[in-house]
Design an enzyme around this catalytic site. Structure first.
Site, PDB file in Angstrom:
ATOM      1  CB  THR A   1      -1.010  -0.007   1.181  1.00  0.00           C
ATOM      2  OG1 THR A   1      -1.813   1.169   1.099  1.00  0.00           O
ATOM      3  CG2 THR A   1      -0.324  -0.071   2.543  1.00  0.00           C
ATOM      4  CD  GLU A   2      -1.285   3.722  -3.252  1.00  0.00           C
ATOM      5  OE1 GLU A   2      -1.626   2.720  -2.584  1.00  0.00           O
ATOM      6  OE2 GLU A   2      -2.062   4.312  -4.010  1.00  0.00           O
TER       7      GLU A   2
END
Lengths: 222, 256
Positions: A46-47
């Site tokens: 996830t970013e």
């Protein structure tokens, strides 16, 4: 009216593109649903800075949700052994260095693999850019999931995108409720069609000309 | 040693004046420096430039439950962010009336923002970025081909202030984070001229293993401990999460 695949089935088919050892970043919408079908040994990224985290917290488990463990869409996940947590500079080095596969939603995809997925126009505030541009440009494999046509029946796979672009020439695979299409240097190759649909019927709902794969087959629903 | 520990949030933001630029994290509930945001709101300074990864109205929560970043909207002159609003809630429609009154919104992408802040932190003149080529992000920017690939020049960001929400600080200012609170914050702390951290815990020098320090003390100027009953305290966030199940919108968005 012939049946199209539902969103879960699109997600299931997209998840089959992943294999043991892959790291994947899932976008919002249909891509999120892929999480239920991901094969073992695939790591989620996830970013906002986590890799290899566990399953998302479901509705009946809200009491286990922890503020320290959320993805970029705000969904809570479960920490598991082997995961790592890092800052956003590291996260986007991961993303832009071609180490990840990404499955993203799409509004339009062009013949040359251009992607439009953040705005239907309406000016700069009509949509949100987020990390989609970074993923589309940086991932080693970009898989787009979308419905083949708009609600009105217009094609979303076009000669040229009409909505604002996310990135140029970035898409590798398109998986829709009717077909699996690979973007190649010579054009769009139709690899699979939904059960009960013919290549001609899919072509009729697609703007650019589709090249039929030698081994064109039905999408496997198992 | 200079005392970095402040006893109130008001005191920690006392020198922020009209026209200042502030960078701070927001990924939904997590990582927000709610008390510093509330203090700036209270102070009423205007013409601010706000730099953040997400500018989202947290409509799910009652007033007084959280101090969300969007409470600063009337005080802003400029907003630099990849995300204004949520797509299913009309995206940027909620800032439209401010845009008509002169608010400037500069869009970017998450990765680009992180790199621009890094460039600001590291004294670089900018970055050549492959992201944004052929999109609205290239408008008005220098384009350059390097080794056969196209890039656009993105300028560094060097904000006046960073508001950081960390887990623990020692009295030197060394910081550690918890979970994804880390995210954008280390680079924000490095990029700003003055960095103010609100933390769960302030500990004595030596109590944080130097190997575990994420943000070294040199990047941190002021520290304020978050009281148990303050915005964003562990206790408060637990209560908010505990109530999430009662809200149908939250159930459908975050748990299905």
């Amino acid at each position: 009216m012939k049946e199209k695949l539902d969103r879960e089935v699109i997600a299931m088919r997209a998840a089959k593109e992943l294999k043991y050892g892959d790291c994947v970043n899932l976008g919002i919408g249909i891509p999120n649903l892929c999480a239920h079908f991901i094969p073992e040994g695939v790591l989620f990224q996830t970013e906002n800075g986590a890799l290899g985290y566990g399953p998302l917290i479901r509705e009946d488990e809200i009491e286990n949700a922890e503020q320290y463990y959320v993805d970029a869409g705000g969904k809570f996940w479960t920490p598991v052994p082997g995961m790592s947590i890092f800052d956003i500079v590291t996260s986007f080095a991961m993303i832009r260095s071609g180490r990840l596969t990404t499955i993203l939603g799409g509004l339009q995809v062009s013949e040359t693999g251009d992607l439009a997925n953040w705005s239907t126009g309406g000016g700069a505030l009509g949509g949100t850019i987020g990390g989609g541009m970074d993923l589309a440009v940086g991932a080693k494999k970009v898989i787009i999931t979308l419905e083949h046509t708009t609600k009105e029946g217009a094609p979303k796979i076009l000669t040229k995108c009409t909505y604002p672009l996310t990135a140029q020439k970035c898409v590798n695979f398109v998986i829709t409720d009717l077909a699996v299409i690979e973007v190649t240097g010579s054009g769009l190759v139709l690899k699979e069609v939904a059960p009960g649909w013919t290549a001609d019927e899919v072509q009729a709902l697609t703007e650019p000309r589709l090249i039929l794969a030698d081994d064109l087959k039905e999408i496997d629903l198992e | 040693m200079k005392n970095k520990v402040f006893s109130s949030f008001d005191e920690a933001v006392a020198d922020i004046s009209d026209g200042a630029s502030i960078v701070t994290e927001c990924w939904g509930l997590t990582g927000m420096s709610q008390n510093l945001i509330a203090a700036v709101k209270e102070k009423g300074v205007k013409d601010l430039t706000l730099i953040t990864h997400n500018f989202i109205p947290l409509v799910f929560f009652g007033e007084g439950e959280i101090a969300n970043l969007t409470i600063l909207l009337p005080q802003l002159k400029k907003l630099i962010t990849p995300v204004v609003g949520l797509q299913y809630l009309g995206a940027g429609a909620f800032v439209q009336e401010y845009v008509e009154k002169g608010l400037e919104v500069e869009l970017t992408s998450h990765g680009t923002l992180a790199s621009r802040l890094y460039a600001g932190a590291a004294g670089l003149g900018g970055i050549y970025n492959p992201v944004g080529v052929g999109t609205i992000l290239e408008e008005g920017k220098e384009k350059r081909e390097i080794d056969g690939k196209e890039f656009i020049l993105e300028k560094p960001i060097r904000p006046d202030y960073a508001f950081i929400r960390a887990h623990k600080a020692d009295k030197m200012g060394n910081l550690i984070y918890r979970g994804v609170y880390r995210a954008d914050q280390p680079v924000m702390a490095m990029a700003a001229r003055t960095t103010i951290a609100e933390v769960d815990e302030v500990v004595e020098i030596g109590e944080i293993d130097p190997e575990h320090v994420v943000t070294p003390s040199v990047f941190v100027d002021r520290i304020v401990k978050v009281p148990d009953d303050a915005f964003g305290s562990t206790k408060r966030i637990k209560e908010i999460i505990g109530k999430m199940g009662e809200n149908e919108l939250i159930r459908s968005l975050l748990f299905r």
